[in-house]
Design an enzyme around this catalytic site. Structure first.
Site, PDB file in Angstrom:
ATOM      1  CG  HIS A  37     -30.729 -75.808  22.494  1.00  0.00           C
ATOM      2  ND1 HIS A  37     -30.469 -75.944  20.852  1.00  0.00           N
ATOM      3  CD2 HIS A  37     -29.313 -76.023  22.632  1.00  0.00           C
ATOM      4  CE1 HIS A  37     -29.238 -76.512  20.465  1.00  0.00           C
ATOM      5  NE2 HIS A  37     -28.860 -76.818  21.792  1.00  0.00           N
ATOM      6  CD  GLN A 153     -23.991 -82.042  28.647  1.00  0.00           C
ATOM      7  OE1 GLN A 153     -22.656 -81.371  27.963  1.00  0.00           O
ATOM      8  NE2 GLN A 153     -25.115 -80.983  28.525  1.00  0.00           N
ATOM      9  CB  SER A 185     -28.453 -83.611  17.645  1.00  0.00           C
ATOM     10  OG  SER A 185     -27.336 -83.008  17.664  1.00  0.00           O
TER      11      SER A 185
HETATM   12  O1  PAF Z   1     -24.834 -79.195  25.619  1.00  0.00           O
HETATM   13  C1  PAF Z   1     -23.973 -78.505  25.169  1.00  0.00           C
HETATM   14  O2  PAF Z   1     -24.577 -77.822  24.815  1.00  0.00           O
HETATM   15  C2  PAF Z   1     -22.768 -78.157  26.098  1.00  0.00           C
HETATM   16  O3  PAF Z   1     -22.818 -79.464  26.168  1.00  0.00           O
HETATM   17  C3  PAF Z   1     -22.820 -76.714  27.588  1.00  0.00           C
HETATM   18  C4  PAF Z   1     -23.355 -77.726  28.425  1.00  0.00           C
HETATM   19  C5  PAF Z   1     -23.301 -75.573  26.344  1.00  0.00           C
HETATM   20  C6  PAF Z   1     -21.337 -76.363  27.722  1.00  0.00           C
HETATM   21  O4  PAF Z   1     -20.673 -76.344  26.926  1.00  0.00           O
END
Ligand code: PAF
Length: 281
Positions: A37, A153, A185
């Site tokens: 992140h 995603q 993760s």
């Molecule tokens: O990847 C994630 O953490 C989630 O799927 C997201 C994109 C924040 C949507 O809740």
């Protein structure tokens, strides 16, 4: 850094930023921020005059029996990390703020959402697409940063943005890995020491698949068999799928060609881990 909990307030701040000519970079997250992140946040801060991070554990994307209740959370640490990286706005809505009444409008993406995770977690992508559409509507025009670890995603969000003409640029950033290859993760915290030791087998399976492709293999079933054989060597891994598909459609339509994606998913005890990598043939 401003920490904001309501939708009108975040809209007001970001509209004012755009009116003043400052473009917005947005990183949607479910919190419990790890280096994966943080690399998205760093990129958003670097590439945009204004950076926004959202933290919202979205109940819509968890099925009954999944880990919504136990999903790891640490708002204080997340907030400190965002502040240190130069984030301007941290949006932390409550479930009531995001879903004040039962949700009657759901965004369902077909095609790219259907295979792989779509089979394993049939309601997952409708939950993701719905919350991401809602977050994009709240944040407004921006560049939005997603990790390539969740490749499907990324494909789902890109397709939704294109189909619904949402004024957001979706940027896919590289997967961040532990030194032994395990993709970062939030769910890695569920691994026992023994499971953690075996989890890099997913990276090893992708490498074996990529090697097979480099050696000239274009039959998706053959590449998948190579990856499966590697995961089978880890006795604590229960393979969900190993797939070799076209990177944009996420299906194979004959011999692999052009941009190809290899994706794996496996369960290690409580943790269900996914990983992927790409090749061009
Ligand atoms: O990847 C994630 O953490 C989630 O799927 C997201 C994109 C924040 C949507 O809740």
């Amino acid at each position: 850094m401003e920490t904001i909990t309501t939708i009108p307030e975040v809209r007001e701040w970001l509209d004012a930023e755009r009116r003043a000519g400052r473009g917005v970079g947005f990183v949607p997250t479910m919190g419990y921020l790890h280096p994966g992140h943080l690399s998205l946040v760093e990129t958003a801060v670097k590439e945009n005059p204004v950076a926004v991070v959202s933290i919202f554990v979205n109940p819509l994307q968890f099925a009954e029996g999944e880990d919504l209740g136990s999903y790891p959370r640490d708002l204080a640490a997340d907030s400190a990390q965002c502040e240190a990286l130069g984030v301007d706005y941290l949006f932390v809505p409550s479930v009531e703020e995001m879903y004040p009444s039962p949700v009657a409008t759901v965004v369902k993406v077909s095609s790219v959402a259907a295979p792989l995770e779509g089979v394993a977690r049939p309601h997952h992508f409708a939950g993701v697409a719905t919350v991401v559409a809602k977050l994009f509507s709240i944040v407004g025009g921006c560049r939005a940063y997603f990790g390539s670890k969740d490749w499907q995603q990324v494909c789902v969000v890109r397709r939704m943005v294109s189909d619904l003409s949402i004024p957001v640029d979706v940027v896919a950033c590289p997967t961040v890995r532990e030194p032994d290859g395990l993709a970062m993760s939030s769910r890695n915290v569920y691994l026992s020491a023994e499971e953690r030791a075996q989890a890099p087998v997913l990276r090893a399976a992708l490498d074996a698949g990529l090697d097979a492709i480099s050696a000239g293999e274009t039959d998706s079933a053959a590449v998948e068999a190579v990856m499966e054989a590697v995961v089978d060597r880890a006795d604590l891994a229960s393979l969900d799928y190993a797939a070799a598909v076209q990177a944009d459609s996420l299906v194979s339509d004959g011999p692999l060609h052009g941009e190809v994606r290899l994706l794996v998913a496996a369960r290690f005890g409580r943790a269900r881990l996914i990983d992927n990598d790409g090749a061009v043939i």
